[in-house]
Design an enzyme around this catalytic site. Structure first.
Site, PDB file in Angstrom:
ATOM      1  N   CYS A 192     -14.467  10.062  -2.088  1.00  0.00           N
ATOM      2  CA  CYS A 192     -14.706   8.739  -1.498  1.00  0.00           C
ATOM      3  C   CYS A 192     -14.833   8.851   0.031  1.00  0.00           C
ATOM      4  O   CYS A 192     -14.110   9.609   0.670  1.00  0.00           O
ATOM      5  CB  CYS A 192     -13.551   7.818  -1.886  1.00  0.00           C
ATOM      6  N   CYS A 245     -21.663  -1.064  -8.769  1.00  0.00           N
ATOM      7  CA  CYS A 245     -20.851  -0.253  -7.848  1.00  0.00           C
ATOM      8  C   CYS A 245     -21.053   1.241  -8.127  1.00  0.00           C
ATOM      9  O   CYS A 245     -21.118   2.054  -7.201  1.00  0.00           O
ATOM     10  CB  CYS A 245     -19.375  -0.636  -7.932  1.00  0.00           C
ATOM     11  N   CYS A 289     -20.575  -5.871  -5.312  1.00  0.00           N
ATOM     12  CA  CYS A 289     -19.922  -6.486  -6.475  1.00  0.00           C
ATOM     13  C   CYS A 289     -20.240  -7.984  -6.521  1.00  0.00           C
ATOM     14  O   CYS A 289     -19.952  -8.713  -5.574  1.00  0.00           O
ATOM     15  CB  CYS A 289     -18.413  -6.276  -6.408  1.00  0.00           C
ATOM     16  N   CYS A 324     -22.525   3.660  -5.126  1.00  0.00           N
ATOM     17  CA  CYS A 324     -21.620   4.570  -4.406  1.00  0.00           C
ATOM     18  C   CYS A 324     -22.398   5.793  -3.899  1.00  0.00           C
ATOM     19  O   CYS A 324     -22.961   6.550  -4.683  1.00  0.00           O
ATOM     20  CB  CYS A 324     -20.475   5.021  -5.322  1.00  0.00           C
ATOM     21  N   ASP A 350       0.818  -1.190   0.000  1.00  0.00           N
ATOM     22  CA  ASP A 350       0.000   0.000   0.000  1.00  0.00           C
ATOM     23  C   ASP A 350       0.868   1.263   0.000  1.00  0.00           C
ATOM     24  O   ASP A 350       0.630   2.211   0.720  1.00  0.00           O
ATOM     25  CB  ASP A 350      -0.869  -0.019   1.273  1.00  0.00           C
ATOM     26  N   CYS A 378     -15.259   2.569   3.867  1.00  0.00           N
ATOM     27  CA  CYS A 378     -16.540   2.210   3.234  1.00  0.00           C
ATOM     28  C   CYS A 378     -16.314   0.943   2.405  1.00  0.00           C
ATOM     29  O   CYS A 378     -15.286   0.829   1.727  1.00  0.00           O
ATOM     30  CB  CYS A 378     -17.003   3.369   2.350  1.00  0.00           C
ATOM     31  N   CYS A 391     -18.935  -0.396  -2.374  1.00  0.00           N
ATOM     32  CA  CYS A 391     -18.705  -0.823  -3.758  1.00  0.00           C
ATOM     33  C   CYS A 391     -18.143  -2.242  -3.840  1.00  0.00           C
ATOM     34  O   CYS A 391     -18.141  -2.852  -4.907  1.00  0.00           O
ATOM     35  CB  CYS A 391     -17.836   0.168  -4.521  1.00  0.00           C
ATOM     36  N   CYS A 396     -22.134  -4.673 -16.099  1.00  0.00           N
ATOM     37  CA  CYS A 396     -22.521  -4.390 -14.702  1.00  0.00           C
ATOM     38  C   CYS A 396     -22.141  -2.956 -14.307  1.00  0.00           C
ATOM     39  O   CYS A 396     -21.078  -2.461 -14.683  1.00  0.00           O
ATOM     40  CB  CYS A 396     -21.818  -5.390 -13.788  1.00  0.00           C
TER      41      CYS A 396
HETATM   42  S1  SF4 Z   1     -16.491  -3.820 -10.040  1.00  0.00           S
HETATM   43 FE1  SF4 Z   1     -18.050  -5.363  -9.545  1.00  0.00          FE
HETATM   44  S2  SF4 Z   1     -19.901  -4.147  -9.132  1.00  0.00           S
HETATM   45 FE2  SF4 Z   1     -18.487  -2.804 -10.229  1.00  0.00          FE
HETATM   46  S3  SF4 Z   1     -19.006  -3.039 -12.385  1.00  0.00           S
HETATM   47 FE3  SF4 Z   1     -17.386  -4.505 -11.972  1.00  0.00          FE
HETATM   48  S4  SF4 Z   1     -18.472  -6.401 -11.484  1.00  0.00           S
HETATM   49 FE4  SF4 Z   1     -19.973  -4.737 -11.283  1.00  0.00          FE
HETATM   50  S1  SF4 Z   2     -15.531   3.014  -0.991  1.00  0.00           S
HETATM   51 FE1  SF4 Z   2     -17.661   3.809  -0.822  1.00  0.00          FE
HETATM   52  S2  SF4 Z   2     -17.503   6.016  -1.252  1.00  0.00           S
HETATM   53 FE2  SF4 Z   2     -15.595   5.066  -1.957  1.00  0.00          FE
HETATM   54  S3  SF4 Z   2     -15.929   4.601  -4.113  1.00  0.00           S
HETATM   55 FE3  SF4 Z   2     -16.539   2.756  -3.000  1.00  0.00          FE
HETATM   56  S4  SF4 Z   2     -18.743   3.010  -2.605  1.00  0.00           S
HETATM   57 FE4  SF4 Z   2     -17.928   5.001  -3.205  1.00  0.00          FE
END
Ligand code: SF4
Ligand code: SF4
Length: 312
Positions: free
Chosen positions: A211, A191, A246, A195, A130, A239, A242, A188
């Site tokens: 975010c 996400c 998925c 969000c 990271d 968070c 997303c 898809c």
């Molecule tokens: S990351 Fe996952 S939720 Fe987002 S578009 Fe791709 S398959 Fe769908």
């Molecule tokens: S972690 Fe939460 S706020 Fe950040 S991009 Fe994913 S869904 Fe959006």
């Protein structure tokens, strides 16, 4: 068997021994496409106040500048998906439920590198977890481990996205995996729709400055902008929205890393109990946890924001 094949076998076995779930290897080359993408992303200001993202640009796009003589980039994935469920009315992203992954992974990488020096000989190598100078997800994709989804996460086709990514750049010559060629997001858009702050933009671009993870962790002591009021749901630290939506995360399975066993308070402290928690108790309970990075002050700021009375 060639030396490269033998060393590759050794590395893969060592990765398993140290508890990594997946390991892929790519040739250390300059990431020209990623350099352009990163430049555009920074130009848009999507890093917000995360100035460290702007540092070391040259090093980030060429591993040979990070480790002189580098030939290979080894990527390791470590699952952190917990089997436990939280019962609190405020939420903490799953990656932060146990001990800080930086410490856990760094010690695994150091041990692996030390063993490699005994088993293989004098090799140059540097591990990263990271770390701003390394484009981990690109290396993971180049090593055949998965694709970068619209939500910006690396997705492993058989195991989802609840993984930490670590890299080891070395001058060791190894056999290379084929890059992951497909993108299984298809049509898809779950996400993007889910969000809460509209941080997921088209073209797999994440506006980091919108975010919830940024606001609740990176923004430190500053005020969270009023335009975000009411948008965080009950996310107090990070968070997972997303990732939760998925479909590929239906393949997530519980991690095997004892250091990631949740700190009991993360799962059960209610918002009222969090508010009552003294700084001293916070430090004691969350020493060595990612939550300690936000400090007591940051957590309290987040709680106030969730209650909509930050200006008090
Ligand atoms: S990351 Fe996952 S939720 Fe987002 S578009 Fe791709 S398959 Fe769908
Ligand atoms: S972690 Fe939460 S706020 Fe950040 S991009 Fe994913 S869904 Fe959006």
């Amino acid at each position: 068997m060639s030396a490269a094949a033998h060393h590759t076998q050794w590395i893969r076995a060592a990765a398993r021994r140290h508890g990594f779930d997946h390991c892929g290897i790519a040739q250390a080359v300059a990431l020209d496409d990623d350099a352009r993408r990163l430049e555009r992303w920074l130009g848009q200001g999507y890093q917000g106040d995360m100035q460290y993202m702007e540092n070391h640009f040259d090093l980030r796009v060429d591993p040979r500048k990070l480790v002189p003589g580098a030939r290979s980039v080894i990527t390791f994935l470590l699952n952190y998906y917990p089997e436990e469920e939280a019962t609190s009315d405020v939420r903490v992203a799953r990656y932060a439920w146990g001990q800080d992954y930086h410490d856990v992974i760094r010690s695994k990488l150091n041990a692996l590198l030390a063993e490699a020096r005994v088993a293989i000989g004098a090799i140059e190598g540097r591990g990263f977890v990271d770390s701003a100078p390394v484009l981990e997800r690109s290396w993971a994709q180049r090593s055949g481990l998965g694709w970068v989804g619209k939500n910006g996460n690396l997705i492993h086709k058989g195991a989802g996205s609840y993984f930490f990514i670590a890299t080891l750049i070395t001058d060791l010559e190894l056999e290379y995996d084929d890059p992951f060629a497909r993108d299984y997001c298809g049509s898809c858009t779950r996400c993007i729709q889910a969000c809460p702050t509209e941080a997921i933009l088209p073209d797999k671009t994440i506006d980091g400055s919108r975010c919830i993870s940024y606001f609740t962790i990176e923004l430190k002591d500053a005020l969270i902008p009023a335009e975000m009021e009411g948008k965080f749901g009950n996310w107090m630290f990070g968070c997972d929205t997303c990732q939760e939506v998925c479909p590929w995360n239906r393949f997530s399975s519980p991690h095997q890393e004892t250091a990631f066993t949740p700190i009991p308070e993360v799962l059960k402290l209610s918002s009222g109990e969090w508010e009552q928690l003294s700084e001293e108790a916070f430090r004691k309970i969350f020493r060595g946890s990612p939550l300690s990075r936000a400090r007591h002050k940051g957590i309290q700021r987040n709680l106030r924001f969730l209650k909509g009375n930050e200006s008090l």
